[in-house]
Design a protein around this motif. Structure first.
Motif, PDB file in Angstrom:
ATOM      1  N   ARG A  57       0.756  -1.056  -0.085  1.00  0.00           N
ATOM      2  CA  ARG A  57      -0.048   0.271  -0.017  1.00  0.00           C
ATOM      3  C   ARG A  57       0.927   1.248   0.128  1.00  0.00           C
ATOM      4  NH1 ARG A  57      -2.258  -3.811  -0.933  1.00  0.00           N
ATOM      5  NH2 ARG A  57      -1.811  -2.657  -2.845  1.00  0.00           N
ATOM      6  N   LEU A  58       1.984   1.415   0.692  1.00  0.00           N
ATOM      7  CA  LEU A  58       2.985   2.320   0.758  1.00  0.00           C
ATOM      8  C   LEU A  58       3.447   2.633  -0.655  1.00  0.00           C
ATOM      9  CD1 LEU A  58       4.702   1.741   4.147  1.00  0.00           C
ATOM     10  CD2 LEU A  58       3.117   3.628   3.652  1.00  0.00           C
ATOM     11  N   SER A  59       3.640   1.346  -1.260  1.00  0.00           N
ATOM     12  CA  SER A  59       4.260   1.645  -2.691  1.00  0.00           C
ATOM     13  C   SER A  59       3.365   2.061  -3.569  1.00  0.00           C
ATOM     14  CB  SER A  59       4.943   0.071  -3.095  1.00  0.00           C
ATOM     15  OG  SER A  59       5.941  -0.286  -2.381  1.00  0.00           O
ATOM     16  N   THR A  60       2.093   1.504  -3.660  1.00  0.00           N
ATOM     17  CA  THR A  60       1.134   1.847  -4.526  1.00  0.00           C
ATOM     18  C   THR A  60       0.063   2.826  -4.355  1.00  0.00           C
ATOM     19  OG1 THR A  60      -0.521   0.122  -3.803  1.00  0.00           O
ATOM     20  CG2 THR A  60       1.242  -0.778  -5.384  1.00  0.00           C
ATOM     21  N   GLY A  61      -0.408   3.078  -2.984  1.00  0.00           N
ATOM     22  CA  GLY A  61      -1.038   3.987  -2.769  1.00  0.00           C
ATOM     23  C   GLY A  61      -2.615   3.632  -3.151  1.00  0.00           C
ATOM     24  N   THR A  62      -2.875   2.334  -3.325  1.00  0.00           N
ATOM     25  CA  THR A  62      -4.108   2.002  -3.610  1.00  0.00           C
ATOM     26  C   THR A  62      -4.711   0.894  -2.435  1.00  0.00           C
ATOM     27  OG1 THR A  62      -3.263  -0.053  -4.736  1.00  0.00           O
ATOM     28  CG2 THR A  62      -3.835   2.254  -6.168  1.00  0.00           C
ATOM     29  N   LYS A  63      -5.821   0.875  -2.346  1.00  0.00           N
ATOM     30  CA  LYS A  63      -6.702  -0.256  -1.603  1.00  0.00           C
ATOM     31  C   LYS A  63      -6.273  -1.699  -2.063  1.00  0.00           C
ATOM     32  CE  LYS A  63     -11.323  -1.568  -0.398  1.00  0.00           C
ATOM     33  NZ  LYS A  63     -12.802  -1.397  -0.759  1.00  0.00           N
ATOM     34  N   PRO A  64      -6.084  -2.262  -1.151  1.00  0.00           N
ATOM     35  CA  PRO A  64      -5.717  -3.984  -1.411  1.00  0.00           C
ATOM     36  C   PRO A  64      -6.993  -4.576  -1.694  1.00  0.00           C
ATOM     37  CG  PRO A  64      -5.696  -3.698   1.059  1.00  0.00           C
ATOM     38  CD  PRO A  64      -5.849  -2.257   0.343  1.00  0.00           C
ATOM     39  N   SER A  65      -6.942  -5.455  -2.766  1.00  0.00           N
ATOM     40  CA  SER A  65      -8.061  -6.318  -3.074  1.00  0.00           C
ATOM     41  C   SER A  65      -7.663  -7.640  -2.051  1.00  0.00           C
ATOM     42  CB  SER A  65      -8.071  -6.742  -4.491  1.00  0.00           C
ATOM     43  OG  SER A  65      -6.699  -7.595  -4.807  1.00  0.00           O
ATOM     44  N   LEU A  66      -8.945  -8.339  -1.970  1.00  0.00           N
ATOM     45  CA  LEU A  66      -8.817  -9.474  -1.258  1.00  0.00           C
ATOM     46  C   LEU A  66      -7.981 -10.331  -1.853  1.00  0.00           C
ATOM     47  CD1 LEU A  66     -10.340 -11.142   0.820  1.00  0.00           C
ATOM     48  CD2 LEU A  66     -12.005 -12.086  -0.791  1.00  0.00           C
ATOM     49  N   GLY A  67      -7.844 -10.414  -3.035  1.00  0.00           N
ATOM     50  CA  GLY A  67      -6.787 -11.527  -4.012  1.00  0.00           C
ATOM     51  C   GLY A  67      -5.602 -10.967  -3.464  1.00  0.00           C
ATOM     52  N   GLU A  68      -5.197  -9.776  -3.274  1.00  0.00           N
ATOM     53  CA  GLU A  68      -3.829  -9.307  -2.929  1.00  0.00           C
ATOM     54  C   GLU A  68      -3.487  -9.677  -1.265  1.00  0.00           C
ATOM     55  OE1 GLU A  68      -2.711  -5.253  -5.148  1.00  0.00           O
ATOM     56  OE2 GLU A  68      -4.450  -5.297  -3.990  1.00  0.00           O
ATOM     57  N   VAL A  69      -4.475  -9.680  -0.784  1.00  0.00           N
ATOM     58  CA  VAL A  69      -4.361 -10.097   0.724  1.00  0.00           C
ATOM     59  C   VAL A  69      -4.215 -11.582   0.809  1.00  0.00           C
ATOM     60  CG1 VAL A  69      -5.452 -10.329   2.985  1.00  0.00           C
ATOM     61  CG2 VAL A  69      -5.730  -8.257   1.690  1.00  0.00           C
ATOM     62  N   ARG A  70      -4.911 -12.275   0.016  1.00  0.00           N
ATOM     63  CA  ARG A  70      -4.707 -14.006  -0.031  1.00  0.00           C
ATOM     64  C   ARG A  70      -3.492 -14.094  -0.557  1.00  0.00           C
ATOM     65  NH1 ARG A  70     -10.512 -15.519  -2.719  1.00  0.00           N
ATOM     66  NH2 ARG A  70     -11.906 -15.364  -0.590  1.00  0.00           N
ATOM     67  N   ALA A  71      -2.832 -13.698  -1.550  1.00  0.00           N
ATOM     68  CA  ALA A  71      -1.515 -13.625  -1.924  1.00  0.00           C
ATOM     69  C   ALA A  71      -0.506 -13.356  -1.032  1.00  0.00           C
ATOM     70  CB  ALA A  71      -1.347 -12.711  -3.297  1.00  0.00           C
ATOM     71  N   ALA A  72      -0.683 -12.301  -0.413  1.00  0.00           N
ATOM     72  CA  ALA A  72       0.264 -12.096   0.764  1.00  0.00           C
ATOM     73  C   ALA A  72       0.378 -13.064   1.824  1.00  0.00           C
ATOM     74  CB  ALA A  72       0.090 -10.701   1.267  1.00  0.00           C
ATOM     75  N   LEU A  73      -0.889 -13.764   2.374  1.00  0.00           N
ATOM     76  CA  LEU A  73      -0.692 -14.619   3.126  1.00  0.00           C
ATOM     77  C   LEU A  73      -0.270 -15.951   2.741  1.00  0.00           C
ATOM     78  CD1 LEU A  73      -4.385 -13.888   4.915  1.00  0.00           C
ATOM     79  CD2 LEU A  73      -1.786 -13.461   5.722  1.00  0.00           C
ATOM     80  N   ALA A  74      -0.577 -16.441   1.183  1.00  0.00           N
ATOM     81  CA  ALA A  74      -0.048 -17.625   0.913  1.00  0.00           C
ATOM     82  C   ALA A  74       1.374 -17.382   0.566  1.00  0.00           C
ATOM     83  CB  ALA A  74      -0.890 -17.640  -0.612  1.00  0.00           C
ATOM     84  N   GLU A  75       2.050 -16.268   0.217  1.00  0.00           N
ATOM     85  CA  GLU A  75       3.129 -15.966   0.174  1.00  0.00           C
ATOM     86  C   GLU A  75       4.257 -16.550   1.470  1.00  0.00           C
ATOM     87  OE1 GLU A  75       6.633 -12.483  -0.400  1.00  0.00           O
ATOM     88  OE2 GLU A  75       4.596 -12.117  -0.717  1.00  0.00           O
ATOM     89  N   HIS A  76       3.622 -16.014   2.562  1.00  0.00           N
ATOM     90  CA  HIS A  76       4.104 -16.330   3.881  1.00  0.00           C
ATOM     91  C   HIS A  76       3.575 -17.566   4.471  1.00  0.00           C
ATOM     92  CE1 HIS A  76       6.425 -12.905   3.607  1.00  0.00           C
ATOM     93  NE2 HIS A  76       5.318 -12.063   3.147  1.00  0.00           N
ATOM     94  N   TRP A  77       2.871 -18.454   3.807  1.00  0.00           N
ATOM     95  CA  TRP A  77       2.380 -19.758   4.431  1.00  0.00           C
ATOM     96  C   TRP A  77       3.510 -20.884   4.921  1.00  0.00           C
ATOM     97  CZ3 TRP A  77      -1.199 -21.350   7.247  1.00  0.00           C
ATOM     98  CH2 TRP A  77      -1.613 -22.536   7.298  1.00  0.00           C
ATOM     99  N   PRO A  78       4.547 -20.594   3.953  1.00  0.00           N
ATOM    100  CA  PRO A  78       5.739 -21.755   4.506  1.00  0.00           C
ATOM    101  C   PRO A  78       6.187 -21.597   5.787  1.00  0.00           C
ATOM    102  CG  PRO A  78       5.862 -20.908   2.259  1.00  0.00           C
ATOM    103  CD  PRO A  78       4.855 -20.354   2.579  1.00  0.00           C
TER     104      PRO A  78
END
Length: 134
Positions: A57-78
């Protein structure tokens, strides 16, 4: 989303090893060690996902989508997945009648072996051999 990046699994393994090593077996039961690991890795997983979303959000200045939140959580699931082998080792040790110290050592030993494997794989990727690989 970064895929195929083992950094989160390596980090998770280090996190689990630290939590297991920090437990006092004289005042803690094996199930409490497992519970502490589970809560800790879940908190760190959520914290890393949160930090990814906020950073984006700091980089883009846009509101996150649900898909972006899911992707962020998936990235760190390991981070969470990395807890499975040491906790399986802890459970097997308990089932085999090990003391809390023995179960703790099994979990910690499993973490150390996993970190050694990661290091060996990384060393081989750099074409290291012999003492340099060690």
């Amino acid at each position: 989303m970064r895929t195929g990046d083992p950094a989160n699994a390596i980090y998770g393994t280090i996190l689990v090893a630290a939590v297991v090593a920090a437990e006092d077996p004289e005042h803690t039961e094996s199930f409490e060690i497992a519970l502490t690991v589970a809560v800790t890795v879940m908190v760190f997983w959520l914290a890393h996902g949160y930090s990814r979303v906020v950073s984006d959000r700091l980089s883009t200045g846009t509101k996150p989508s649900l898909g972006e939140v899911r992707a962020a959580l998936a990235e760190h699931w390991p981070i969470v997945q990395a807890a499975v082998p040491p906790m399986v080792a802890l459970g097997i040790a308990v089932a085999a009648g090990a003391s809390v110290v023995g179960a703790q050592q099994a979990a910690l030993g499993t973490s150390v072996v996993l970190l050694a494997i990661w290091g060996t794989v990384a060393g081989r990727a750099c074409q290291l051999t012999g003492w340099r690989l060690v």
